[in-house]
Design an enzyme around this catalytic site. Sequence first.
Site, PDB file in Angstrom:
ATOM      1  N   LYS A 175       0.835  -1.193   0.000  1.00  0.00           N
ATOM      2  CA  LYS A 175       0.000   0.000   0.000  1.00  0.00           C
ATOM      3  C   LYS A 175       0.869   1.241   0.000  1.00  0.00           C
ATOM      4  O   LYS A 175       2.056   1.100   0.283  1.00  0.00           O
ATOM      5  CB  LYS A 175      -0.943  -0.007   1.193  1.00  0.00           C
ATOM      6  CG  LYS A 175      -0.267  -0.337   2.528  1.00  0.00           C
ATOM      7  CD  LYS A 175       0.074   0.815   3.390  1.00  0.00           C
ATOM      8  CE  LYS A 175       1.471   1.272   3.292  1.00  0.00           C
ATOM      9  NZ  LYS A 175       1.918   2.125   4.352  1.00  0.00           N
ATOM     10  N   HIS A 186      -0.675  -4.683   6.262  1.00  0.00           N
ATOM     11  CA  HIS A 186      -0.145  -5.555   7.314  1.00  0.00           C
ATOM     12  C   HIS A 186      -0.926  -5.457   8.631  1.00  0.00           C
ATOM     13  O   HIS A 186      -0.853  -6.358   9.450  1.00  0.00           O
ATOM     14  CB  HIS A 186       1.359  -5.330   7.529  1.00  0.00           C
ATOM     15  CG  HIS A 186       1.706  -4.115   8.324  1.00  0.00           C
ATOM     16  ND1 HIS A 186       1.755  -2.865   7.795  1.00  0.00           N
ATOM     17  CD2 HIS A 186       2.040  -3.970   9.621  1.00  0.00           C
ATOM     18  CE1 HIS A 186       2.091  -2.009   8.726  1.00  0.00           C
ATOM     19  NE2 HIS A 186       2.281  -2.642   9.860  1.00  0.00           N
ATOM     20  N   GLU A 229       2.615   7.514  16.512  1.00  0.00           N
ATOM     21  CA  GLU A 229       3.944   6.892  16.390  1.00  0.00           C
ATOM     22  C   GLU A 229       5.003   7.853  16.917  1.00  0.00           C
ATOM     23  O   GLU A 229       4.898   9.061  16.703  1.00  0.00           O
ATOM     24  CB  GLU A 229       4.249   6.591  14.920  1.00  0.00           C
ATOM     25  CG  GLU A 229       3.351   5.564  14.308  1.00  0.00           C
ATOM     26  CD  GLU A 229       3.839   5.185  12.911  1.00  0.00           C
ATOM     27  OE1 GLU A 229       4.532   4.184  12.797  1.00  0.00           O
ATOM     28  OE2 GLU A 229       3.531   5.922  11.963  1.00  0.00           O
ATOM     29  N   HIS A 288      -4.441   1.268   6.676  1.00  0.00           N
ATOM     30  CA  HIS A 288      -4.551   0.500   7.923  1.00  0.00           C
ATOM     31  C   HIS A 288      -5.761   0.869   8.786  1.00  0.00           C
ATOM     32  O   HIS A 288      -6.478   0.003   9.277  1.00  0.00           O
ATOM     33  CB  HIS A 288      -3.302   0.710   8.782  1.00  0.00           C
ATOM     34  CG  HIS A 288      -2.019   0.463   8.051  1.00  0.00           C
ATOM     35  ND1 HIS A 288      -1.867  -0.559   7.159  1.00  0.00           N
ATOM     36  CD2 HIS A 288      -0.811   1.078   8.109  1.00  0.00           C
ATOM     37  CE1 HIS A 288      -0.619  -0.548   6.691  1.00  0.00           C
ATOM     38  NE2 HIS A 288       0.031   0.437   7.248  1.00  0.00           N
ATOM     39  N   LYS A 328       3.338  11.091  12.991  1.00  0.00           N
ATOM     40  CA  LYS A 328       4.751  10.813  13.263  1.00  0.00           C
ATOM     41  C   LYS A 328       5.253  11.745  14.365  1.00  0.00           C
ATOM     42  O   LYS A 328       4.757  12.853  14.524  1.00  0.00           O
ATOM     43  CB  LYS A 328       5.583  11.057  12.008  1.00  0.00           C
ATOM     44  CG  LYS A 328       5.190  10.183  10.810  1.00  0.00           C
ATOM     45  CD  LYS A 328       5.672   8.773  10.982  1.00  0.00           C
ATOM     46  CE  LYS A 328       5.401   7.919   9.759  1.00  0.00           C
ATOM     47  NZ  LYS A 328       5.502   6.486  10.033  1.00  0.00           N
TER      48      LYS A 328
HETATM   49  C1  BG6 Z   1       3.503   1.389   7.544  1.00  0.00           C
HETATM   50  C2  BG6 Z   1       3.641   2.850   7.289  1.00  0.00           C
HETATM   51  O1  BG6 Z   1       2.606   0.812   6.625  1.00  0.00           O
HETATM   52  O2  BG6 Z   1       3.056   1.166   8.863  1.00  0.00           O
HETATM   53  C3  BG6 Z   1       4.629   3.450   8.271  1.00  0.00           C
HETATM   54  O3  BG6 Z   1       4.096   3.079   5.955  1.00  0.00           O
HETATM   55  C4  BG6 Z   1       4.232   3.108   9.691  1.00  0.00           C
HETATM   56  O4  BG6 Z   1       4.707   4.863   8.099  1.00  0.00           O
HETATM   57  C5  BG6 Z   1       3.969   1.614   9.853  1.00  0.00           C
HETATM   58  O5  BG6 Z   1       5.276   3.502  10.554  1.00  0.00           O
HETATM   59  C6  BG6 Z   1       3.393   1.272  11.204  1.00  0.00           C
HETATM   60  O6  BG6 Z   1       3.298  -0.119  11.305  1.00  0.00           O
HETATM   61  P1  BG6 Z   1       3.477  -0.870  12.701  1.00  0.00           P
HETATM   62  O7  BG6 Z   1       3.174  -2.295  12.411  1.00  0.00           O
HETATM   63  O8  BG6 Z   1       4.897  -0.634  13.114  1.00  0.00           O
HETATM   64  O9  BG6 Z   1       2.489  -0.217  13.610  1.00  0.00           O
END
Ligand code: BG6
Length: 481
Positions: free
Chosen positions: A149, A179, A217, A241, A327
């Site tokens: 994605k 994911h 994050e 997501h 972020k």
């Molecule tokens: C990714 C994004 O798909 O997911 C990132 O591109 C993000 O920017 C990440 O940091 C977060 O995934 P997880 O599994 O670490 O929460």
Amino acid sequence: MSKSPPPGSAGQPTTVVLFGATGDLAQRKLLPGLFHLQRTGLLPDLRILGTSLDDYDRDSFVAFARKALDEHASDVTEEQWAEFAAALFFTPGGSPEALRAAVEEAEQVNPGGFLRLHYLSVPPSAALAVVRTLGEAGLHTDSRIIMEKPFGTDLASARRLNSHLHEVFDESQIFRIDHFLGKEQALNILAFRFANGLFEPVWNRNMIDHIQIDVPEQLGLEQRASFYESTGAYRDMVVTHLFQILAFTAMEAPTSLDPLSITEEKNKVFRSMLPISPDDVVRGQYSGYLAEEGVAPDSETETFIALRCYVDNWRWAGVPFYLRTGKRLAEGQRIISIAFKEPPQSMFPEGSGIGQHGPDHLTFDLADQGKMSLSFYGKRPGPGFRLDKLSMQFAIAETGWAGSVLEAYERLILDAVNGNHTLFTTAEGVERLWEVSAPLLEDMPPVRPYAEGSWGPNQIHQLIAPHTWRLPFERIWRDKR
Ligand code: BG6
């Protein structure tokens, strides 16, 4: 030439052709994940052909993979490493002929015996070129393809991408990965809702006040400035997501766990979503963003987004869903929080503590070692009738299953090898989400500055009022270990 995939099964010899093999995702997740699948015997007979536009050869790619495991895998023995290193191959990106020759070389021990899985860990702008190269190399037949994605950047580009993709690959060969759908705790939402008789009857607008899906994050750009500049938080996280997680939270009970039933229920949620109004959105940019290498000095890319949206169907009409991600925020968390309605009347006197800690909440923590908590008011021991917020909590880490958790990418790569589409997104679903996003994308509100280490711009409080954000948590999770 047949376009349909061969029957796959875990354990069958597999070649993963990894595009973008020297990028951030390969380093943090894909190479460590493939290593784990090989080591645990889930994909024992594995070849990984890395390819990228960076200046690498087999030796330097092997060194890159070693570093990736040192930083992102644990307890790697020399024997396991030797087996993994022997499975690694590399070819520079570009020519279809060279790519085909490199695949055949990697598979020479058993020509024709490998299932081919092409993993496109490349930005949306590069995906079509890779698809064409695969077609020209004749590597599309009897293979599967995982697409990363965001799938397109708006409705028109997603439609274009789908139609070009279908010129080379059949839909049954395509696995659009998100994911978050492979996270153990995301799947636990389905188990929790549909494997119990207790919760589903209260899972609706009569009992639920609002829902928060909150994924702040601490991470910044991590060498992904050029990718991030062309996506921003909405396309990187929300349209992918967060909306997928919303679908698991909001959907009706599917008739079975098969791909068709789950996809149909998710798509019904997407069809019921009201278009996102720019008035319901707060965009932000952290204060040091413009000084990051690779970021345009006048960039208006959002590194933060919070929004309110609605699933306008019988079950959810009028219930706001609040989504937030960004972020360089104060904490890294991934939670879904369901706020229940408060009782209509109280027999408890003022000062008893009723309502003081907000409504009852059900909270899912989507970390790999996930957790769930149900909070409620209960009586404090002793005289009188003082109330306090209590909770029932469950943590995977406190069970004997902690070691069995598959990281999301591992689970999904394995599903793709098995030909199982259940946890992948579809062209129809993705296109509908871009349609829902159109009013916002056409009229993005301005980006507002926020301090690194904060929870986003001040306007986030107006967005959610009269409610409040669950994060930061007032009380910390119990840790029994
Ligand atoms: C990714 C994004 O798909 O997911 C990132 O591109 C993000 O920017 C990440 O940091 C977060 O995934 P997880 O599994 O670490 O929460």
